[in-house]
Design an enzyme around this catalytic site. Sequence first.
Site, PDB file in Angstrom:
ATOM      1  N   CYS A  16     -17.499   6.270  -4.240  1.00 39.79           N
ATOM      2  CA  CYS A  16     -17.967   5.059  -4.554  1.00 39.79           C
ATOM      3  C   CYS A  16     -18.958   4.771  -3.253  1.00 39.79           C
ATOM      4  O   CYS A  16     -18.704   5.700  -2.303  1.00 39.79           O
ATOM      5  CB  CYS A  16     -16.907   4.078  -4.471  1.00 39.79           C
ATOM      6  SG  CYS A  16     -15.738   3.994  -3.085  1.00 39.79           S
ATOM      7  N   HIS A  43      -8.656  10.135   0.348  1.00 38.59           N
ATOM      8  CA  HIS A  43      -7.414  10.644   0.025  1.00 38.59           C
ATOM      9  C   HIS A  43      -7.827  11.739  -1.044  1.00 38.59           C
ATOM     10  O   HIS A  43      -7.551  11.979  -2.105  1.00 38.59           O
ATOM     11  CB  HIS A  43      -6.385   9.863  -0.733  1.00 38.59           C
ATOM     12  CG  HIS A  43      -5.754   8.936   0.209  1.00 38.59           C
ATOM     13  ND1 HIS A  43      -4.982   7.698  -0.140  1.00 38.59           N
ATOM     14  CD2 HIS A  43      -5.411   9.030   1.359  1.00 38.59           C
ATOM     15  CE1 HIS A  43      -4.233   7.238   0.729  1.00 38.59           C
ATOM     16  NE2 HIS A  43      -4.478   7.969   1.831  1.00 38.59           N
ATOM     17  N   GLU A 132      -3.704   0.951   2.483  1.00 39.73           N
ATOM     18  CA  GLU A 132      -4.461  -0.189   2.478  1.00 39.73           C
ATOM     19  C   GLU A 132      -3.878  -1.351   2.462  1.00 39.73           C
ATOM     20  O   GLU A 132      -3.971  -2.541   3.389  1.00 39.73           O
ATOM     21  CB  GLU A 132      -5.237  -0.320   0.895  1.00 39.73           C
ATOM     22  CG  GLU A 132      -5.997  -1.660   0.864  1.00 39.73           C
ATOM     23  CD  GLU A 132      -6.505  -1.914  -0.586  1.00 39.73           C
ATOM     24  OE1 GLU A 132      -6.616  -2.737  -1.024  1.00 39.73           O
ATOM     25  OE2 GLU A 132      -6.831  -0.811  -1.190  1.00 39.73           O
ATOM     26  N   THR A 169      -6.970  -2.945  -4.129  1.00 42.86           N
ATOM     27  CA  THR A 169      -8.283  -2.737  -4.606  1.00 42.86           C
ATOM     28  C   THR A 169      -8.208  -1.787  -5.856  1.00 42.86           C
ATOM     29  O   THR A 169      -8.989  -1.877  -6.493  1.00 42.86           O
ATOM     30  CB  THR A 169      -9.208  -2.453  -3.714  1.00 42.86           C
ATOM     31  OG1 THR A 169      -8.888  -1.194  -2.907  1.00 42.86           O
ATOM     32  CG2 THR A 169      -9.561  -3.513  -2.528  1.00 42.86           C
ATOM     33  N   CYS A 197     -11.289  -3.823  -6.893  1.00 41.50           N
ATOM     34  CA  CYS A 197     -12.643  -3.563  -6.466  1.00 41.50           C
ATOM     35  C   CYS A 197     -13.410  -3.409  -8.095  1.00 41.50           C
ATOM     36  O   CYS A 197     -12.804  -2.781  -9.069  1.00 41.50           O
ATOM     37  CB  CYS A 197     -12.478  -1.980  -6.000  1.00 41.50           C
ATOM     38  SG  CYS A 197     -14.193  -0.934  -5.946  1.00 41.50           S
ATOM     39  N   SER A 225      -4.669  10.102  -4.158  1.00 39.32           N
ATOM     40  CA  SER A 225      -5.544   9.121  -4.432  1.00 39.32           C
ATOM     41  C   SER A 225      -4.795   8.118  -5.322  1.00 39.32           C
ATOM     42  O   SER A 225      -4.601   8.512  -6.329  1.00 39.32           O
ATOM     43  CB  SER A 225      -6.957   9.715  -4.963  1.00 39.32           C
ATOM     44  OG  SER A 225      -7.601   8.594  -5.541  1.00 39.32           O
TER      45      SER A 225
END
Length: 267
Positions: A16, A43, A132, A169, A197, A225
């Site tokens: 991204c 990750h 996060e 997110t 997100c 991830s």
Amino acid sequence: MDKVVKIFIGENSGFCFGVKRAVDKAIELAQNGKVYSLGYIIHNEQAVQKLKEAGVETIENPENILSSNLNGAKVIIRTHGIKKQIVDELKKRNVDFFDATCPFVVRSQRIVEKLSDQGYGIVIFGNPSHPEVIGVVSYIKTKKFFIVQKPEDVDSIPYMKKVAVISQTTQKLDDFIEIVKRLIEKGFEIRVFNTVCEVTVDAQKEAKEIAKLSDVVIVIGGKMSSNTEKLYKVCKEIVESHKIETADELELSWISGKEKIGIVAGT
């Protein structure tokens, strides 16, 4: 006549903009000297290894930076963000650092900081051990905060007059919506911030459509991830799906005889 095999590849697959920005900046900084990354920038083991080869050393536990002698090295903050206390210490020590925290994560940090300061209880939908979420929690200015991992967890939250709710997110939007529905009964004023997100939402929608078209879906991404795991979850609810990190993990038996193969990848 040979059988025709159709392969559907997700257009939203791959880095991204936030990850690409962080990786590019880390490599750029490493060209001029030693660079430390506070936590994994991404990750993905293979990407981290390439960064290491480029001169970017990862400090797995960002808190270790507080007692480290950097000897003039530059520091880059990972895309997931770090605790506010660590950022404050970097500034206090005049450390030369670049904050590569994803803008969407920064948005979550600012929301909980502002709303908790205004007397709102905070609810976060996410994994409490994810970097996060750990970082976002550090910005909360009240002890009235709760982390939920599934809709049922909302049942144990006490009634609060004012509640603000956000999401990690990379969570599934459908799950976040269900949590919000349950949370309505837990307060008089509920402020909902859809912090899932947009890239994640688009990727999940695309993965769902690809899964509907496919006989099997291969989901590619790092084992650590979160967004890759959510893509896998979306796909396997619809069709046979397999998650891999490298091509070596692909088993031919998964795709043998299949006429329509879907491929999606995490950020």
